[in-house]
Design a protein around this motif. Structure first.
Motif, short mmCIF file in Angstrom:
data_model
loop_
_atom_site.label_atom_id
_atom_site.label_comp_id
_atom_site.label_asym_id
_atom_site.label_seq_id
_atom_site.Cartn_x
_atom_site.Cartn_y
_atom_site.Cartn_z
N GLY A 55 -2.15 -113.53 -95.59
CA GLY A 55 -2.58 -114.76 -94.95
C GLY A 55 -3.16 -114.56 -93.56
O GLY A 55 -3.95 -115.36 -93.08
N LEU A 56 -2.79 -113.46 -92.92
CA LEU A 56 -3.26 -113.24 -91.54
C LEU A 56 -4.39 -112.22 -91.47
O LEU A 56 -4.90 -111.97 -90.38
CB LEU A 56 -2.09 -112.74 -90.67
CG LEU A 56 -1.01 -113.77 -90.37
CD1 LEU A 56 0.18 -113.12 -89.68
CD2 LEU A 56 -1.57 -114.90 -89.50
N PRO B 110 3.20 -135.06 -84.28
CA PRO B 110 3.20 -133.64 -84.64
C PRO B 110 4.27 -133.35 -85.68
O PRO B 110 5.36 -133.93 -85.63
CB PRO B 110 3.53 -132.95 -83.31
CG PRO B 110 4.17 -133.99 -82.46
CD PRO B 110 3.59 -135.29 -82.89
N ARG B 111 3.98 -132.47 -86.61
CA ARG B 111 4.96 -132.09 -87.62
C ARG B 111 5.77 -130.94 -87.08
O ARG B 111 5.23 -129.88 -86.76
CB ARG B 111 4.26 -131.67 -88.91
CG ARG B 111 3.67 -132.85 -89.69
CD ARG B 111 2.74 -132.33 -90.76
NE ARG B 111 3.45 -131.51 -91.74
CZ ARG B 111 2.90 -130.46 -92.36
NH1 ARG B 111 1.69 -130.08 -92.07
NH2 ARG B 111 3.59 -129.78 -93.26
N TRP B 112 7.06 -131.12 -86.98
CA TRP B 112 7.92 -130.04 -86.51
C TRP B 112 8.45 -129.25 -87.69
O TRP B 112 8.19 -129.60 -88.84
CB TRP B 112 9.05 -130.59 -85.66
CG TRP B 112 8.53 -131.27 -84.45
CD1 TRP B 112 8.35 -132.61 -84.28
CD2 TRP B 112 8.04 -130.64 -83.26
NE1 TRP B 112 7.80 -132.85 -83.05
CE2 TRP B 112 7.59 -131.66 -82.40
CE3 TRP B 112 7.95 -129.32 -82.84
CZ2 TRP B 112 7.06 -131.41 -81.15
CZ3 TRP B 112 7.42 -129.06 -81.59
CH2 TRP B 112 6.98 -130.09 -80.77
N LEU B 113 9.16 -128.21 -87.39
CA LEU B 113 9.79 -127.43 -88.44
C LEU B 113 11.12 -128.07 -88.80
O LEU B 113 11.75 -128.72 -87.97
CB LEU B 113 10.03 -125.99 -87.96
CG LEU B 113 8.80 -125.18 -87.53
CD1 LEU B 113 9.23 -123.81 -87.05
CD2 LEU B 113 7.78 -125.08 -88.64
N GLU C 121 16.16 -125.74 -91.04
CA GLU C 121 16.26 -124.43 -91.67
C GLU C 121 15.09 -123.53 -91.24
O GLU C 121 15.28 -122.36 -90.93
CB GLU C 121 16.27 -124.55 -93.20
CG GLU C 121 16.66 -123.22 -93.86
CD GLU C 121 16.20 -123.11 -95.30
OE1 GLU C 121 15.48 -124.01 -95.79
OE2 GLU C 121 16.55 -122.11 -95.95
N GLU C 122 13.90 -124.11 -91.19
CA GLU C 122 12.74 -123.32 -90.79
C GLU C 122 12.90 -122.81 -89.35
O GLU C 122 12.59 -121.66 -89.03
CB GLU C 122 11.46 -124.13 -90.93
CG GLU C 122 11.01 -124.30 -92.38
CD GLU C 122 9.91 -125.31 -92.55
OE1 GLU C 122 9.24 -125.30 -93.61
OE2 GLU C 122 9.68 -126.14 -91.64
N ALA D 26 15.57 -116.30 -86.35
CA ALA D 26 16.11 -115.04 -86.88
C ALA D 26 14.99 -114.01 -87.03
O ALA D 26 15.17 -112.82 -86.72
CB ALA D 26 16.77 -115.28 -88.23
N TYR D 27 13.82 -114.47 -87.45
CA TYR D 27 12.68 -113.56 -87.60
C TYR D 27 12.29 -112.95 -86.26
O TYR D 27 12.14 -111.73 -86.13
CB TYR D 27 11.49 -114.33 -88.20
CG TYR D 27 10.20 -113.56 -88.20
CD1 TYR D 27 9.86 -112.72 -89.26
CD2 TYR D 27 9.32 -113.64 -87.13
CE1 TYR D 27 8.67 -111.99 -89.25
CE2 TYR D 27 8.13 -112.91 -87.11
CZ TYR D 27 7.81 -112.10 -88.18
OH TYR D 27 6.65 -111.37 -88.15
N LEU D 28 12.15 -113.80 -85.25
CA LEU D 28 11.76 -113.31 -83.92
C LEU D 28 12.81 -112.35 -83.39
O LEU D 28 12.49 -111.29 -82.84
CB LEU D 28 11.58 -114.47 -82.95
CG LEU D 28 10.36 -115.36 -83.17
CD1 LEU D 28 10.33 -116.47 -82.15
CD2 LEU D 28 9.08 -114.54 -83.11
N VAL E 157 15.29 -119.94 -89.42
CA VAL E 157 14.67 -118.74 -89.99
C VAL E 157 13.69 -118.13 -89.00
O VAL E 157 13.64 -116.91 -88.82
CB VAL E 157 13.95 -119.08 -91.31
CG1 VAL E 157 13.11 -117.90 -91.79
CG2 VAL E 157 14.95 -119.48 -92.38
N TRP E 158 12.94 -118.99 -88.31
CA TRP E 158 11.97 -118.49 -87.35
C TRP E 158 12.67 -117.76 -86.20
O TRP E 158 12.24 -116.69 -85.78
CB TRP E 158 11.11 -119.64 -86.83
CG TRP E 158 10.06 -119.22 -85.84
CD1 TRP E 158 9.93 -119.64 -84.56
CD2 TRP E 158 9.00 -118.29 -86.06
NE1 TRP E 158 8.85 -119.03 -83.96
CE2 TRP E 158 8.26 -118.18 -84.86
CE3 TRP E 158 8.60 -117.51 -87.15
CZ2 TRP E 158 7.16 -117.35 -84.72
CZ3 TRP E 158 7.51 -116.67 -87.02
CH2 TRP E 158 6.79 -116.60 -85.82
#
Lengths: 167, 167
Positions: A153-154, A9-12, A15-16, A22-24, A19-20
Motif C-alpha cells: 500500500g505504501l 474528523p474520523r478518529w481511530l 482498539e485501533e 503498540a506498533y510504534l 494497536v497503533w
DNA sequence: TCTATCTAGTTAAACTTTCAAGAAAAGGTC
DNA sequence: GACCTTTTCTTGAAAGTTTAACTAGATAGA
C-alpha cells in the motif's frame, strides 16, 4: 471517543489506537535495539549494514547506485553519503559503470565481506531473539501477510499502474 | 540454506527471512511516509509530533523531561534538543519544577495545542489509509498482539522482574 | 555535618539524514 | 546537429541524533 460525529474528523477506534501505539512502541524499540547491537558489534548503523547485506547478495557483489538506493528504500543522496563513509572503512568501493558514463557501481570489498561474515551470526541471533523466538508459527505467518499488505500500500513506484482514473 | 549445521550459526528459515524482509520494508516505508506527511502538514518530524501528542494527554498538559523521554522512548539528550526546537516554534515551553530544583517541566502551549488540533485529523487519516483501511479486523487484532509481544520482549526497564534465573 | 554517590538535565562534537541545487551524461525531437 | 528534457550521482548546508562529558541538585551513610 470511539465514534466520530458525522462530517467531523474520523478518529481511530479504541482498539485501533491501542494497536497503533503498540506498533510504534515495538518498531522504535526494535530499531533502537538493532542499531545498538550493530553499532557495537559491527561499527555501523542498521541501515549501513543492510546496504552491505544487499551488496553481498547481488551478482558479483556489486550494484548500480540507483538500484541499490531503490532496493534499500533510501534516497540517492543518502546513499552517496553512506557509501562515502563505508568506503572510508574499506568495506565498499566505487567503480565506474562501463555502459553508462554517468553511472557508478558500489562494490563490496573482501574486507567488507569478511566483516559481514563475522557479524552476521550475532545479528541473526539478535533478530531471532527479538522477534521469532517470541512468536508462534501462526503469528509469524500472519505478521508476514500484514507487513506485505502495508508495504504494498505504501509502494511509491509505478502508482500509475494502479490508478485507473488516470488512464 | 534453511537448516543450520549443528554447532554452527543458526540462520533463519526461508519463511522467517521473508517475513523479516517484509517487516523491514513495511516499517521503513511507514516511517518515511509519516515523516513526510507531518513535515509537510505540521512542519516537524514524526517523533516531535509524538512528543506534543504525549504532552496533550498528560495532566495539565505538562510532564517532567525525564518522564517524557521515558514515555516517548527517546534519550534525555534527544529530548533536550527536541524541546529546544519546539520551544523556538512556540509550541512548548519549559518551566521549573517546584519540588525538585534540578527538574524541568515541558509544557504544551496553547499555540502548540491549536497546531495539534489542526493537524491531527490529517495525520489520523494518513495512519488509517496506510494501515487500518487495508487490514481485516482479524489482522488488526493479530497485529496488536504481535507488537505487544515484541515490545514486551524489548523493554529495557526492570529486566530483573522477568528473569527468574537471576533470583 | 561531610562526603560519596546518584539523578536531572544540558551541552559540545561527531555523525547521519534531508533538502535543494548542480554537473555530467543520456535520450528524444525537430 | 541543435535543443530540450530526463536520469544519474554528488555536494553543501541545515536539521536531527548520538555519545560522552559536565553542572547542579538530591540522597544516603558514616
Amino acid at each position: 471517543m470511539t465514534t466520530a460525529s458525522p462530517g467531523g474528523p474520523r478518529w481511530l477506534t479504541d482498539e485501533e489506537q491501542s494497536v497503533w501505539r503498540a506498533y510504534l512502541h515495538a518498531t522504535t524499540l526494535m530499531e533502537d535495539h538493532l542499531d545498538r547491537q550493530l553499532q557495537r558489534d559491527a561499527g555501523m548503523p542498521h541501515v549501513y549494514y543492510g546496504l552491505l547485506v544487499n551488496l553481498s547478495q547481488a551478482p558479483r557483489r556489486r550494484k548500480r547506485m540507483t538500484d541499490l538506493a531503490k532496493d534499500a528504500k533510501i534516497t540517492r543522496s543518502r546513499l552517496s553519503h553512506a557509501v562515502a563513509r563505508l568506503e572510508k572503512n574499506g568495506w565498499v568501493r566505487r567503480e565506474d559503470c562501463p555502459s553508462d558514463k554517468r553511472g557508478q557501481n558500489a562494490v563490496l570489498t573482501d574486507e567488507g565481506y569478511d566483516m559481514l561474515a563475522r557479524s552476521a551470526p550475532g545479528h541473526v541471533e539478535a533478530v531471532r531473539q527479538a522477534m521469532f523466538a517470541r512468536l508462534s508459527p501462526q503469528q509469524v505467518q500472519s505478521l508476514g501477510e500484514i507487513m506485505q499488505v502495508i508495504a504494498t500500500g505504501l509502494q511509491p513506484e509505478d502508482m500509475d499502474a494502479d490508478l485507473p482514473w488516470l488512464r
